[in-house]
Write an enzyme that holds these catalytic residues in place. Structure first.
Site, PDB file in Angstrom:
ATOM      1  N   GLY A 164      54.580   9.128  12.844  1.00 18.88           N
ATOM      2  CA  GLY A 164      54.145   9.098  11.454  1.00 18.88           C
ATOM      3  C   GLY A 164      54.803  10.161  10.604  1.00 18.88           C
ATOM      4  N   LEU A 221      54.518   1.229  14.044  1.00 19.61           N
ATOM      5  CA  LEU A 221      55.234   2.397  13.543  1.00 19.61           C
ATOM      6  C   LEU A 221      55.557   3.388  14.668  1.00 19.61           C
ATOM      7  CD1 LEU A 221      56.281   3.870  11.017  1.00 19.61           C
ATOM      8  CD2 LEU A 221      54.072   5.031  10.903  1.00 19.61           C
ATOM      9  N   ASP A 222      56.845   3.701  14.827  1.00 19.97           N
ATOM     10  CA  ASP A 222      57.311   4.715  15.787  1.00 19.97           C
ATOM     11  C   ASP A 222      56.922   4.386  17.225  1.00 19.97           C
ATOM     12  OD1 ASP A 222      58.355   6.137  13.644  1.00 19.97           O
ATOM     13  OD2 ASP A 222      56.535   7.310  13.362  1.00 19.97           O
ATOM     14  N   ALA A 223      56.673   3.104  17.500  1.00 22.43           N
ATOM     15  CA  ALA A 223      56.218   2.731  18.837  1.00 22.43           C
ATOM     16  C   ALA A 223      57.174   1.781  19.545  1.00 22.43           C
ATOM     17  CB  ALA A 223      54.829   2.115  18.759  1.00 22.43           C
TER      18      ALA A 223
END
Lengths: 285, 285, 285, 285
Positions: free
Chosen positions: D202, D228-230
């Site tokens: 994040g 997100l960011d995964a």
């Protein structure tokens, strides 16, 4: 670099009372020390310190500070200097054809990350002129052909004397400086060598590394002296390689280490974090 | 090591059809390849491979596998060997007074992390006897006094011939092996040197490093040859130091690197991951 | 640890004159400062220092030093302490079944590398008794069965109160301490967690790491507080992994990082290099 | 990239005979395999391979190769693709105001180090236009104001559909892509996140890192998915920090890691070294 500070660096034989004298000197006038590093070399019994003082906390100028500090410097036989952070150092970059270090340093400079004024770029080739001039920086092409090396270095020396830089960065310049030039700018010339010195000094270190079959390659940022690749080391780093890596791969991977080590070493120098003693350095992080 | 596999390693001049021949050889009998590494050296045009085959997927024994593979080996002029993972290598550790590598290796061995049988520990001092014997391992003290080095090495050689180990580990043994011993166990002697070779070969590398003022210290795991500290390198690593680090600090920090690099290099050797070619190694991870 | 020194650590709100007052205090009596670190946190305007003074250069004892320094401590609202290097800290190690950290720390202790007295080893299993007792150290087996955790921790607390250690090291102890125990020994309990926190806190971090598909695994040495794996971090490090690494490989490679990070963090603590402020640490190297 | 080769990548359920079938396929026509990597995931029993074949050693074209390989792909239920090294991938770079990753990638591109065609640079700001246009690359400024994000992403999507790139690189683009865009270019969007994920996903990861008091900061190169960011991680790295480092220092030091990790991850992708399986990657070095 909006910070407004005085940076004091000192090297002297160790003695009781040095820190007391220095800190009382600043405290008496209300000087706020924002950074302080000390190092006592137990072997040589030599003392090193770097102190940063908030300029606005002191009621006087850089010149006045220098004048007032003089007696302390004399008392303890100090090699000392005070710089003001609002006066960034004047830097000359010297390059050949390879652009990786130059490109990296120019990015850091134009993004405001590198606290320096770049006065000029000097090269023995004309290849990088466009890129440098896009940055509105002067580019001096001084050829270094076989048989005319003397003229090359005479022209380089003349130009450097004209510019009178605080720092000369050999950003993969690939020419061996003559002793007179090394002497004239002693302590002011920083080189990046593409090996973890003292391994693989001299020419073609990646070829030497491939020949020996090492599992690491590295880079070394050091001050230039008359002795090739033997000056005081500022910083070093390495990266892992394997049997898969050809010399081309080593050159490519090595560039990333060269860029980082040169930028880190140069930054330390620009911020007066490097104190040279004999052939070694104290680097205050 | 409950895994039951055959490990095949091959080095040979590159040619079209090697992998096809090898993989068909295994596939024809239903052999399941669980690991495979290939490397083709573009410079020497030499080919290297390491393949692990689930033993239970093949209908024959190690000996039968060797006999059947022989024609392929001959066809492609291979240097090849097959090992069975259930037969761990026989190791002799040689030490002097310093215990950091020995202690580290013995922990790995007794915790089951190191796939080897330790047949004996040989030392020129008696200091580490108790610690070794607590592990129920034989400890041989063979003094190496000045003037009696020849006898020392004769006794060491006799003992080694008796034990007939697969690997001899110089875990900070601190004595230079005579050429005859190097020859006799060529490719089977692994040393840990406390510098990033080729920098600081020979005696007292940390003192050499301090003298030069480097910002990194390292360790190198390599095969021992007649040329001191010049044999094929298996693994290397480094750690950062600064002006704060005295030689004592360097020795202490260096030990942690020595332990890890030796353990890693030895493990690669024990798992047949290291293929030597000339003075270089292919290390399949 | 033949060095005979006083180690003074200080944390206080920043003010002009702190260093001057401290250094004059020592200089007035001829005290030789052999190490000095300063840090001013620009955000909190808090000041931290660690100073080492050669004990023989001062004409008085540890107690006298403490008494004389008291007024300076009060003047600047300091949290301060002075220790003598000849009085190593008393350490209790707590372990479960895994021996890698214990074995590493015991090597460092018996080789004289770790400046501490190990008072006892406490474990919820009996597995490591022989190894510990070979070192002539007391081994306390206090089972921690499901349903009897309260008794376990009561017995542990009683024993710890008896021993009254300066430092409790959870060397892969694998049990979550109750809040009362955390409180009672606040700032004195050091844990090694097998991930780069805050990633993968809690149970089975290597399994979590494998699940997420990370390319690095790590370890974190931190002070234990009531909040699981959330206390002030002393040190961290990582190692690279790849798709080849199974969870078993990650566990094995992770152990080497755990050992080093715990040993490094513990050493910093034992040498009074760690100053805790809020949930962060200042670690003077 | 003067090399002329075919690059074949395969993912399929493991079975006996895959390598035999593939290597015989090439050997039968005299195909020289210059690189080969295999990986069998013991957990999922899935098989991955990447093979590079000298194009000139085969008597047919890329299209013919694809047609002939088809039956093998079908037989073993392979996900497979073949690419030709002379057809570099088409790349779009997306940036915001920060130039460090952009500048680094453009250097690698113009020096010939990055095997790709850069088709365009897209930005939500106009700041980097001059620098990009100096490289004779098209620069598309598509503002992303609060309240007009939908229009922004519609315009971005339209442009991307027009260009039809092989790879979209979010080189610190700082906007969260809508799910439809993620879906449309699934497996083709590469992001650099400025933390060692999963820690500090994040916004403002360096602020999060400062808050937690970590001793390492890092960067992660990963494929973008709806989460997100995964998405699947390609590469990660870290650098050490200390209490001395302010958030500004962390941002500065972090940039060097971001540049290297993005360049390394992107290079792996461009050379077809990354095979995605579930939420993990196999990266053949």
């Amino acid at each position: 670099m909006k910070e407004h500070s005085f940076r004091l660096t000192v090297a002297c034989p160790d003695a009781v009372g040095i820190v007391a004298a220095m800190s009382s000197f600043f405290a008496d006038e209300g000087g706020l020390i924002t950074e302080a590093n000390h190092f006592r070399d137990p072997e040589t019994r030599w003392f090193f310190t770097r102190q940063v003082i908030a300029a606005d906390s002191l009621p006087y100028s850089l010149e006045e500070l220098r004048r007032r500090f003089e007696p302390i410097g004399t008392q303890f036989s100090m090699q000392w200097q005070v710089e003001e952070t609002r006066l960034p150092k004047k830097v000359v970059l010297m390059v050949s054809k390879q652009a990786h270090c130059l490109s990296d340093l120019l990015y850091r400079w134009r993004s405001g990350e590198m606290p320096a004024n770049i006065a000029a770029v000097i090269s023995n080739h004309d290849d990088l002129r466009d890129y440098v001039e896009w940055h509105n920086l002067p580019y001096h092409h001084i050829p270094a052909l076989e048989g005319s090396k003397e003229q090359h270095f005479q022209a380089v020396t003349d130009l450097l004397q004209d510019i009178n830089p605080d720092v000369i960065v050999l950003a993969r310049y690939m020419q061996i400086l003559p002793p007179t030039l090394c002497d004239q700018f002693a302590g002011k010339i920083i080189n990046i060598h593409h090996s973890f010195l003292p391994a693989f000094s001299g020419a073609r270190p990646y070829h030497q590394a491939a020949e020996r079959g090492v599992k690491l390659i590295g880079a070394t940022c050091h001050y230039v002296t008359e002795d090739l690749d033997a000056g005081p080391i500022i910083d070093q780093d390495i990266t892992r390689i394997s049997h898969h890596d050809t010399i081309d791969d080593m050159v490519r991977k090595g560039k990333d280490i060269e860029k980082i080590v040169l930028a880190r070493g140069l930054r330390s120098h620009l911020e007066d974090r490097v104190l040279v003693h004999g052939n070694k350095t104290v680097v205050f992080e």
